[in-house]
Design an enzyme around this catalytic site. Sequence first.
Site, PDB file in Angstrom:
ATOM      1  N   GLY A   1       0.807  -1.214   0.000  1.00  0.00           N
ATOM      2  CA  GLY A   1       0.000   0.000   0.000  1.00  0.00           C
ATOM      3  C   GLY A   1       0.840   1.265   0.000  1.00  0.00           C
ATOM      4  O   GLY A   1       2.034   1.252   0.320  1.00  0.00           O
TER       5      GLY A   1
ATOM      6  N   ARG B   1      -1.141  -9.677   0.484  1.00  0.00           N
ATOM      7  CA  ARG B   1      -2.239 -10.615   0.208  1.00  0.00           C
ATOM      8  C   ARG B   1      -1.797 -11.734  -0.717  1.00  0.00           C
ATOM      9  O   ARG B   1      -2.344 -12.833  -0.672  1.00  0.00           O
ATOM     10  CB  ARG B   1      -3.420  -9.872  -0.414  1.00  0.00           C
ATOM     11  CG  ARG B   1      -4.104  -8.903   0.505  1.00  0.00           C
ATOM     12  CD  ARG B   1      -5.433  -8.435  -0.066  1.00  0.00           C
ATOM     13  NE  ARG B   1      -5.296  -7.857  -1.392  1.00  0.00           N
ATOM     14  CZ  ARG B   1      -5.018  -6.591  -1.624  1.00  0.00           C
ATOM     15  NH1 ARG B   1      -4.832  -5.756  -0.607  1.00  0.00           N
ATOM     16  NH2 ARG B   1      -4.924  -6.125  -2.858  1.00  0.00           N
TER      17      ARG B   1
ATOM     18  N   LEU C   1      -6.509  -9.818   5.426  1.00  0.00           N
ATOM     19  CA  LEU C   1      -7.358  -9.368   6.525  1.00  0.00           C
ATOM     20  C   LEU C   1      -8.653 -10.172   6.654  1.00  0.00           C
ATOM     21  O   LEU C   1      -9.282 -10.172   7.716  1.00  0.00           O
ATOM     22  CB  LEU C   1      -7.719  -7.889   6.349  1.00  0.00           C
ATOM     23  CG  LEU C   1      -6.592  -6.873   6.531  1.00  0.00           C
ATOM     24  CD1 LEU C   1      -7.093  -5.469   6.228  1.00  0.00           C
ATOM     25  CD2 LEU C   1      -6.020  -6.940   7.934  1.00  0.00           C
TER      26      LEU C   1
ATOM     27  N   ALA D   1      -2.908  -1.604   6.809  1.00  0.00           N
ATOM     28  CA  ALA D   1      -3.772  -2.140   5.757  1.00  0.00           C
ATOM     29  C   ALA D   1      -5.245  -1.911   6.076  1.00  0.00           C
ATOM     30  O   ALA D   1      -5.682  -2.052   7.216  1.00  0.00           O
ATOM     31  CB  ALA D   1      -3.519  -3.643   5.586  1.00  0.00           C
ATOM     32  N   SER D   2      -6.001  -1.546   5.051  1.00  0.00           N
ATOM     33  CA  SER D   2      -7.442  -1.361   5.200  1.00  0.00           C
ATOM     34  C   SER D   2      -8.081  -1.399   3.831  1.00  0.00           C
ATOM     35  O   SER D   2      -7.502  -0.895   2.863  1.00  0.00           O
ATOM     36  CB  SER D   2      -7.757  -0.028   5.876  1.00  0.00           C
ATOM     37  OG  SER D   2      -9.151   0.152   6.013  1.00  0.00           O
TER      38      SER D   2
ATOM     39  N   LYS E   1     -14.378   3.009   8.829  1.00  0.00           N
ATOM     40  CA  LYS E   1     -13.236   3.436   9.641  1.00  0.00           C
ATOM     41  C   LYS E   1     -13.668   3.691  11.090  1.00  0.00           C
ATOM     42  O   LYS E   1     -12.934   3.375  12.036  1.00  0.00           O
ATOM     43  CB  LYS E   1     -12.603   4.686   9.054  1.00  0.00           C
ATOM     44  CG  LYS E   1     -12.048   4.516   7.653  1.00  0.00           C
ATOM     45  CD  LYS E   1     -11.026   3.389   7.556  1.00  0.00           C
ATOM     46  CE  LYS E   1      -9.709   3.711   8.201  1.00  0.00           C
ATOM     47  NZ  LYS E   1      -8.663   2.683   7.916  1.00  0.00           N
TER      48      LYS E   1
ATOM     49  N   SER F   1      -6.774   9.499  -2.810  1.00  0.00           N
ATOM     50  CA  SER F   1      -6.238  10.860  -2.858  1.00  0.00           C
ATOM     51  C   SER F   1      -5.367  11.065  -4.091  1.00  0.00           C
ATOM     52  O   SER F   1      -5.445  12.110  -4.763  1.00  0.00           O
ATOM     53  CB  SER F   1      -5.420  11.150  -1.597  1.00  0.00           C
ATOM     54  OG  SER F   1      -6.224  11.062  -0.444  1.00  0.00           O
TER      55      SER F   1
ATOM     56  N   PHE G   1     -11.043  19.192   1.917  1.00  0.00           N
ATOM     57  CA  PHE G   1     -10.229  18.079   2.384  1.00  0.00           C
ATOM     58  C   PHE G   1      -9.039  18.608   3.180  1.00  0.00           C
ATOM     59  O   PHE G   1      -8.495  19.667   2.875  1.00  0.00           O
ATOM     60  CB  PHE G   1      -9.674  17.254   1.215  1.00  0.00           C
ATOM     61  CG  PHE G   1     -10.710  16.644   0.332  1.00  0.00           C
ATOM     62  CD1 PHE G   1     -11.327  15.462   0.688  1.00  0.00           C
ATOM     63  CD2 PHE G   1     -11.088  17.251  -0.852  1.00  0.00           C
ATOM     64  CE1 PHE G   1     -12.286  14.895  -0.121  1.00  0.00           C
ATOM     65  CE2 PHE G   1     -12.043  16.695  -1.675  1.00  0.00           C
ATOM     66  CZ  PHE G   1     -12.645  15.506  -1.304  1.00  0.00           C
TER      67      PHE G   1
END
Length: 345
Positions: free
Chosen positions: A13, A35, A65, A85-86, A161, A201, A221
């Site tokens: 990531g 992963r 995850l 990680a998400s 989140k 982003s 933002f």
Amino acid sequence: MKTGSVLVTGGSGFLAGHCILALLAAGHRVRTTLRSPQREAGLRAALASAGIDPGARLDIVTADLTADAGWAEAVAGCRHVLHVASPLSAAAPKHEDELIRPAREGTLRVLRAAHAAGVERVVLTSSFAAIGYGKPLSRPYAESDWTDPSAPGLAAYPKSKTLAERAAWEFVDGEGTSLELVVINPVGIFGPLLGPDMSASILLVKSMLEGRLAALPRLMFGVVDVRDVADLHLRAMTDPAAAGERFIATAGDFLTMQEIAQALRDRLGPAADKVSTRVLPDWLVRLVARFSAAARQAATPELGRRKNASSAKARAMLGWEPRPAAEALAATGESLIRLGIVPGR
């Protein structure tokens, strides 16, 4: 200098890669999860291109995850864990549980494994999305604020989140009593890419540079550089005072999309010629949202809303000093051009 073994989850990531770079530069031995083992070569190449050869100080294990397999091996022998990680999709999920379940269950999976392995501290990457949505404030948001997951119109990402972070604190307050938790709540993360994988982003800047956003909705933002967010993770990992705390990561006052576009034009010159600073009226965004999925993502309760947040706590408690927002935005555009993702001039 060997200063301890650290696990970074989701090593391919955007933020995780910079966390690995910062840890290696500080002399740590690092383990990271991917992963798929097919991602290992790309990760090592990205780190090498940034000027650091991880050599034998970087171990890579396979873990996802959404499954238990691999996590006991991942945390074994680690003193600290950076859970970065998400799940995050550029497109809105068909159902909010596509984000909520893996975010919440994945966080608990990592915490349980860390607790069982005797890890001292976990630094969890949450988000400003867990702080500043669903409950408008006239003052800047602070670490004591929480997003209301039941707020009407709340998107799946801030809900995921919020619920994942809530679950983490509940776990540590209950089962994981010997495990220290620190949470980082970054705003929009920008800055230099290490490879072709892009966050939401970065995709925003890419779309602006390509001229795909002919006009901009009135959304605001926060901006922060990925290198500074990685630095804050390391400070939170090692400072005794950080245990049990949340830290907002923002470079300064929030910017409108028009201000972000103007910063790109000011800093990148001819390379940003296609960047539009034209603003769409709110009523038009809402009208178009009836027919366009992309417009529906903008036509949220945040449309036209002014908001801000403060990183005073991270600055005062941890001595954190982020780069200016314009520098982070320029670095994003420059790396997109350097990597050939966006044509230069």
